[in-house]
Design a protein around this motif. Structure first.
Motif, PDB file in Angstrom:
ATOM      1  N   ILE A   1      -9.537  -3.858   0.019  1.00  0.00           N
ATOM      2  CA  ILE A   1     -10.976  -3.770  -0.248  1.00  0.00           C
ATOM      3  C   ILE A   1     -11.542  -2.454   0.274  1.00  0.00           C
ATOM      4  O   ILE A   1     -12.277  -1.755  -0.423  1.00  0.00           O
ATOM      5  N   ASN A   2     -11.181  -2.115   1.505  1.00  0.00           N
ATOM      6  CA  ASN A   2     -11.738  -0.919   2.138  1.00  0.00           C
ATOM      7  C   ASN A   2     -10.826   0.282   1.893  1.00  0.00           C
ATOM      8  O   ASN A   2     -10.184   0.819   2.799  1.00  0.00           O
ATOM      9  N   THR A   3     -10.766   0.701   0.635  1.00  0.00           N
ATOM     10  CA  THR A   3      -9.865   1.806   0.284  1.00  0.00           C
ATOM     11  C   THR A   3     -10.365   3.143   0.826  1.00  0.00           C
ATOM     12  O   THR A   3      -9.557   4.043   1.066  1.00  0.00           O
ATOM     13  N   ASN A   4     -11.667   3.278   1.026  1.00  0.00           N
ATOM     14  CA  ASN A   4     -12.180   4.532   1.598  1.00  0.00           C
ATOM     15  C   ASN A   4     -11.627   4.743   3.001  1.00  0.00           C
ATOM     16  O   ASN A   4     -11.201   5.851   3.358  1.00  0.00           O
ATOM     17  N   LYS A   5     -11.614   3.684   3.801  1.00  0.00           N
ATOM     18  CA  LYS A   5     -11.055   3.773   5.148  1.00  0.00           C
ATOM     19  C   LYS A   5      -9.563   4.063   5.079  1.00  0.00           C
ATOM     20  O   LYS A   5      -9.037   4.874   5.855  1.00  0.00           O
ATOM     21  N   LEU A   6      -8.869   3.398   4.147  1.00  0.00           N
ATOM     22  CA  LEU A   6      -7.430   3.619   3.998  1.00  0.00           C
ATOM     23  C   LEU A   6      -7.128   5.081   3.710  1.00  0.00           C
ATOM     24  O   LEU A   6      -6.288   5.700   4.384  1.00  0.00           O
ATOM     25  N   PHE A   7      -7.810   5.650   2.737  1.00  0.00           N
ATOM     26  CA  PHE A   7      -7.498   7.029   2.352  1.00  0.00           C
ATOM     27  C   PHE A   7      -7.978   8.038   3.387  1.00  0.00           C
ATOM     28  O   PHE A   7      -7.429   9.138   3.483  1.00  0.00           O
ATOM     29  N   SER A   8      -8.952   7.638   4.187  1.00  0.00           N
ATOM     30  CA  SER A   8      -9.358   8.489   5.304  1.00  0.00           C
ATOM     31  C   SER A   8      -8.247   8.568   6.343  1.00  0.00           C
ATOM     32  O   SER A   8      -7.963   9.642   6.899  1.00  0.00           O
ATOM     33  N   ILE A   9      -7.572   7.436   6.591  1.00  0.00           N
ATOM     34  CA  ILE A   9      -6.488   7.403   7.583  1.00  0.00           C
ATOM     35  C   ILE A   9      -5.255   8.141   7.080  1.00  0.00           C
ATOM     36  O   ILE A   9      -4.621   8.900   7.811  1.00  0.00           O
ATOM     37  N   ILE A  10      -4.896   7.938   5.813  1.00  0.00           N
ATOM     38  CA  ILE A  10      -3.639   8.502   5.303  1.00  0.00           C
ATOM     39  C   ILE A  10      -3.774   9.951   4.856  1.00  0.00           C
ATOM     40  O   ILE A  10      -2.765  10.590   4.531  1.00  0.00           O
ATOM     41  N   ASN A  11      -4.992  10.468   4.864  1.00  0.00           N
ATOM     42  CA  ASN A  11      -5.205  11.848   4.429  1.00  0.00           C
ATOM     43  C   ASN A  11      -4.316  12.817   5.223  1.00  0.00           C
ATOM     44  O   ASN A  11      -4.248  12.758   6.442  1.00  0.00           O
ATOM     45  N   GLY A  12      -3.640  13.701   4.512  1.00  0.00           N
ATOM     46  CA  GLY A  12      -2.792  14.691   5.159  1.00  0.00           C
ATOM     47  C   GLY A  12      -1.384  14.227   5.480  1.00  0.00           C
ATOM     48  O   GLY A  12      -0.624  14.934   6.134  1.00  0.00           O
ATOM     49  N   SER A  13      -1.011  13.043   4.998  1.00  0.00           N
ATOM     50  CA  SER A  13       0.332  12.505   5.276  1.00  0.00           C
ATOM     51  C   SER A  13       1.390  13.215   4.433  1.00  0.00           C
ATOM     52  O   SER A  13       1.162  13.524   3.264  1.00  0.00           O
ATOM     53  N   GLU A  14       2.540  13.425   5.030  1.00  0.00           N
ATOM     54  CA  GLU A  14       3.696  13.975   4.321  1.00  0.00           C
ATOM     55  C   GLU A  14       4.492  12.860   3.646  1.00  0.00           C
ATOM     56  O   GLU A  14       5.019  13.011   2.556  1.00  0.00           O
ATOM     57  N   ILE A  15       4.570  11.694   4.342  1.00  0.00           N
ATOM     58  CA  ILE A  15       5.318  10.528   3.848  1.00  0.00           C
ATOM     59  C   ILE A  15       4.424   9.298   3.996  1.00  0.00           C
ATOM     60  O   ILE A  15       3.817   9.086   5.047  1.00  0.00           O
ATOM     61  N   ILE A  16       4.377   8.481   2.939  1.00  0.00           N
ATOM     62  CA  ILE A  16       3.672   7.199   3.011  1.00  0.00           C
ATOM     63  C   ILE A  16       4.597   6.107   2.489  1.00  0.00           C
ATOM     64  O   ILE A  16       5.169   6.231   1.402  1.00  0.00           O
ATOM     65  N   VAL A  17       4.745   5.049   3.275  1.00  0.00           N
ATOM     66  CA  VAL A  17       5.514   3.876   2.876  1.00  0.00           C
ATOM     67  C   VAL A  17       4.527   2.773   2.516  1.00  0.00           C
ATOM     68  O   VAL A  17       3.611   2.477   3.287  1.00  0.00           O
ATOM     69  N   LEU A  18       4.701   2.171   1.356  1.00  0.00           N
ATOM     70  CA  LEU A  18       3.844   1.057   0.928  1.00  0.00           C
ATOM     71  C   LEU A  18       4.716  -0.149   0.600  1.00  0.00           C
ATOM     72  O   LEU A  18       5.601  -0.065  -0.255  1.00  0.00           O
ATOM     73  N   ASP A  19       4.458  -1.259   1.290  1.00  0.00           N
ATOM     74  CA  ASP A  19       5.205  -2.502   1.078  1.00  0.00           C
ATOM     75  C   ASP A  19       4.194  -3.615   0.849  1.00  0.00           C
ATOM     76  O   ASP A  19       3.561  -4.097   1.793  1.00  0.00           O
ATOM     77  N   SER A  20       4.026  -4.017  -0.404  1.00  0.00           N
ATOM     78  CA  SER A  20       2.980  -4.985  -0.729  1.00  0.00           C
ATOM     79  C   SER A  20       3.357  -5.832  -1.936  1.00  0.00           C
ATOM     80  O   SER A  20       3.996  -5.358  -2.870  1.00  0.00           O
TER      81      SER A  20
END
Length: 336
Positions: free
Chosen positions: A61-80
């Motif tokens: 729901i809170n995708t703005n907060k999510l993308f604020s946290i992950i901003n600038g990441s080199e690697i992102i793991v998503l398990d959903s």
């Protein structure tokens, strides 16, 4: 290097995703990288998740907060199991190395690394795309670091101790039913019962205890390994625990409690690693469990299961995955 791990876990869907993502967190940490750990979860996750840089909120729901946290990441793991394809596509576009954990080709994944460590992974017809790398099969098993180096276990001549484990929540209330069956038909067996942090049926379990039953509340990974080492056989749900049991060398009787477990447990059974008693609602479930316990009294049969499990299941899968994605990150290529 900034790394983020995004996953989910609560009583209703279980905590298996958190467990397997923890193994990736540990493998990154071993390489000197502390990922941000982002969980769509509940209070249990806030209290028990043993990682630094953790965020527990509804990132669906809170995708703005999510993308604020992950901003600038080199690697992102998503398990959903819950995230929409649109979110995967958006993440794939903002990070150099996206890593998607899969079980059954849930989505037509965007560019990135797709990991499916299930023993049946290579039976799935993943689309052949130049901008997707696939890491498939149990050599990429996501087990926690407590299981990366396990001492050899000696098989006992007789079955004396049985482990009962149904994840972090036992959503289907199987533990007390299985305990009742064991108390009736195998009263002399010592029973070690795992109680997860999300169990809401503890009263039901305590109501059917006998003198040979030990309840083990909220064990750590090290505690789980200890119980596995002490147990001659196990009755378990069909999640990551069956991989851990195979690595330790504890023959198991598995019960599928989620759709994504079915191919897994059936393949384990086909390869002779464990017995599959059936779907949790199967009317013959308890009869099958009884039959398989009697079969496992044969030490040679248990020995063959242990050998098959340790042949097929590798304990260093998390390290292999991290090695691959770090090499990919250090190269000039990306998934664009």
């Amino acid at each position: 290097m900034k790394v983020c791990i995004i996953t989910e876990g609560n009583f209703n869907i279980g905590y298996g995703h958190i467990t397997r993502c923890t193994s990736l967190y540990q493998a990154f940490k071993e390489r000197g990288i502390i990922p941000f750990f982002i969980v769509n979860g509940d209070e249990n996750d806030k209290n028990t998740l043993n990682v630094k840089r953790k965020y527990v909120f509804n990132w669906l729901i809170n995708t703005n907060k999510l993308f604020s946290i992950i901003n600038g990441s080199e690697i992102i793991v998503l398990d959903s199991y819950l995230a929409a394809l649109s979110l995967y596509k958006k993440i794939s576009k903002v990070v150099k190395i996206p890593v998607f954990i899969d079980d059954n080709l849930r989505l037509e994944y965007p560019p990135g690394v797709v990991v499916n460590f299930s023993i049946s992974a290579k039976k799935i017809r993943y689309p052949n795309k130049e901008n997707i790398s696939y890491l498939l099969g149990p050599k990429y098993s996501l087990v926690r670091n407590e299981f990366w180096n396990v001492q050899n276990k000696t098989l006992s001549d007789e079955i004396k101790t049985i482990m009962i484990t149904f994840g972090g929540s036992d959503m289907n209330n199987l533990t007390p039913q299985i305990l009742e069956m064991l108390n009736t038909f195998f009263p002399n067996l010592e029973k070690k019962v795992i109680i997860g942090m999300g169990f809401k049926n503890i009263y039901n379990i305590e109501a059917v205890l006998d003198k040979n039953c030990e309840l083990i509340y909220f064990p750590s990974a090290e505690g789980m390994k200890k119980v596995m080492m002490e147990s001659d056989i196990a009755i378990t749900a069909g999640g990551t625990t069956i991989y851990e049991l195979a690595i330790v060398g504890t023959p198991a009787i598995s019960v599928a409690v989620a759709d994504n477990q079915l191919n897994n447990v059936k393949t384990f059974s086909e390869l002779g690693i464990n017995y599959f008693a059936g779907w949790w609602q199967n009317k013959n479930l308890f009869e099958n469990i009884k039959k398989f316990i009697l079969s496992l009294k044969n030490k040679e049969r248990r020995k063959k299961m242990v050998i098959s499990g340790q042949k097929h299941i590798k304990s260093d899968g998390s390290r292999r995955i991290i090695e691959y994605v770090l090499n990919k990150s250090n190269s000039k290529s990306s998934f664009e």
